[in-house]
Design a protein around this motif. Structure first.
Motif, PDB file in Angstrom:
ATOM      1  N   GLY A 387       0.809  -1.210   0.000  1.00 24.08           N
ATOM      2  CA  GLY A 387       0.000   0.000   0.000  1.00 24.08           C
ATOM      3  C   GLY A 387       0.842   1.259   0.000  1.00 24.08           C
ATOM      4  O   GLY A 387       0.550   2.223  -0.717  1.00 24.08           O
ATOM      5  N   ALA A 388       1.909   1.263   0.799  1.00 24.57           N
ATOM      6  CA  ALA A 388       2.806   2.426   0.833  1.00 24.57           C
ATOM      7  C   ALA A 388       3.509   2.607  -0.503  1.00 24.57           C
ATOM      8  O   ALA A 388       3.628   3.731  -1.017  1.00 24.57           O
ATOM      9  N   PHE A 389       3.978   1.509  -1.081  1.00 25.18           N
ATOM     10  CA  PHE A 389       4.636   1.565  -2.385  1.00 25.18           C
ATOM     11  C   PHE A 389       3.666   2.059  -3.461  1.00 25.18           C
ATOM     12  O   PHE A 389       3.997   2.893  -4.300  1.00 25.18           O
ATOM     13  N   TRP A 390       2.436   1.560  -3.409  1.00 22.94           N
ATOM     14  CA  TRP A 390       1.420   1.859  -4.417  1.00 22.94           C
ATOM     15  C   TRP A 390       1.039   3.337  -4.387  1.00 22.94           C
ATOM     16  O   TRP A 390       1.018   4.011  -5.416  1.00 22.94           O
ATOM     17  N   LEU A 391       0.729   3.848  -3.185  1.00 28.21           N
ATOM     18  CA  LEU A 391       0.289   5.239  -3.088  1.00 28.21           C
ATOM     19  C   LEU A 391       1.418   6.219  -3.387  1.00 28.21           C
ATOM     20  O   LEU A 391       1.169   7.343  -3.832  1.00 28.21           O
ATOM     21  N   ASN A 392       2.639   5.832  -3.129  1.00 30.46           N
ATOM     22  CA  ASN A 392       3.765   6.694  -3.460  1.00 30.46           C
ATOM     23  C   ASN A 392       4.203   6.521  -4.908  1.00 30.46           C
ATOM     24  O   ASN A 392       5.153   7.170  -5.357  1.00 30.46           O
TER      25      ASN A 392
END
Length: 397
Positions: A387-392
């Motif tokens: 999720g962190a990778f995706w949103l960034n």
């Protein structure tokens, strides 16, 4: 280990305060597990975003569709963006319930519309987790209910549940509507289905679940020799619930039609966004391109993912999943797989299809000792990192 048989599961809670409190106490482990998983996702997102000089708060409240919802809340409908390729993006594509709640909450509190949207999403995701627990508990026991809520929180795209998006609100309304059908509360089911229909286009799946279940219920009564009037008395509120269910979805569809001066007004709006339904032709072409190009692994992964969700749907049917869950989950899956548009958003479109997770939840509930929590912990960690990778990165448009 707790008995997984439905006969051991408590019946529906009474509608008084005592019954609600008792139901909430039973659901507390599921809600705590859900909150812990989502908190982990937000903490990892905050750390990842800070390392890249970005704001986790902005990513959750002021990016992609969240900006469109906020604009509707603050300025109403009528805003469009014309793109160089001729496409026209209109905010009429976004159903109104979330913007209405954003506007109302921001008017009653110091919150901005964007922050109000995030608060609504967080509260709605907890409400959805409660509904998922109640469904799993009723069908397979408390352990399955906890596992179902935790699995939904730990989905790879679970971070969307914490964004100022409409998925959490829709899932909460849909899940409680289907639970109302399972417990014979037809009027409540109709009201909740109508509200779900004001939240997302896929609200049609909730209406389909209510209607098909009602039709089969009456058909079985008639097959047993009961007149229609007698059958209706045996299922109080069924006919009003059936009439109420489509009002939200049809109401917004018709309002856009009047606004646009065309019966197909909403479909035309979606075409302007490059969305619509073509039976899955565009998606199949996209997968074929992935398989024949340099990103073969991505195409193979897509095929595996599609096969998995279809297998879960079939597995649910074979396990005797109740009709409203089968119809709803199958319709959400069908609409997601047959839609054209940005294919990276398909996992997000399937986020409300929680009945697909029920076979996995039942399997986890049968494991002993700490193994279920170990599996869920690994999934939660992977979800937080992704999720962190995706949103960034590309994010969920």
């Amino acid at each position: 280990m707790n008995d997984l048989a439905p006969a051991a599961v408590p019946g529906p809670a009474r509608c008084d305060g005592t019954g609600v409190r008792a139901a909430l106490r039973r659901a507390a482990p599921a809600l705590l597990a859900f909150a812990a998983i989502r908190l982990l996702g937000i903490v990892v997102l905050a750390l990842w975003s800070a390392a890249g000089g970005r704001s986790w708060h902005t990513l959750l409240t002021a990016r992609w569709d969240a900006l469109w919802y906020t604009r509707v809340a603050e300025q109403g409908y009528g805003y469009t963006v014309a793109l160089p390729n001729g496409d026209v993006h209109s905010n009429l594509a976004f159903f109104p319930l979330l913007p209405w709640l954003e506007r109302g909450l921001s008017a009653l509190s110091p919150l901005s519309a964007a922050d109000a949207g995030m608060v609504v999403s967080w509260l709605a995701s907890l409400a959805a987790a409660w509904a998922l627990y109640a469904t799993g508990e009723r069908l397979h026991g408390p352990r399955a209910g906890v596992a179902l809520a935790a699995l939904w929180a730990a989905l790879p795209v679970g971070i969307v549940q914490s964004m100022a998006y409409s998925e959490s609100l829709f899932t909460a309304l849909a899940a409680w509507a289907l639970y109302a059908v399972l417990t014979g509360r037809w009027v409540a089911a109709g009201v909740l289905a109508s509200l779900a229909g004001l939240t997302r286009p896929v609200g049609a799946a909730v209406v389909a679940a209510v209607w098909v279940t009602a039709a089969v219920t009456l058909w079985r009564e008639r097959a047993g020799g009961s007149p229609l009037r007698t059958a209706a008395r045996r299922h109080p509120g069924l006919l009003p619930g059936v009439l109420l269910a489509p009002l939200g979805w049809c109401g917004y569809f018709l309002w856009v039609a009047v606004h646009q001066g065309s019966l197909t007004g909403y479909l035309d709006i979606q075409e302007g966004w490059g969305n619509g339904f073509d039976g899955g032709i565009a998606f199949a072409s996209f997968v074929r391109q992935q398989l024949s190009g340099p990103v073969f692994a991505a195409g193979a992964g897509l095929l595996v993912g599609i096969g998995l969700v279809i297998w879960l749907q079939v597995r649910g049917v074979r396990q005797g999943q109740p009709l409203p869950l089968v119809v709803y989950g199958g319709t959400v899956l069908l609409l997601a797989l047959t839609a054209k548009g940005y294919f990276g958003s398909k996992p997000r479109l399937m986020l409300p299809a929680y009945p697909l997770l029920l076979p996995l939840a039942v399997g986890l509930a049968r494991w002993r000792r700490a193994w279920p929590w170990l599996a869920i912990g690994l999934l939660a960690t992977g979800s937080a990192v992704y999720g962190a990778f995706w949103l960034n990165g590309s994010g969920p448009p």
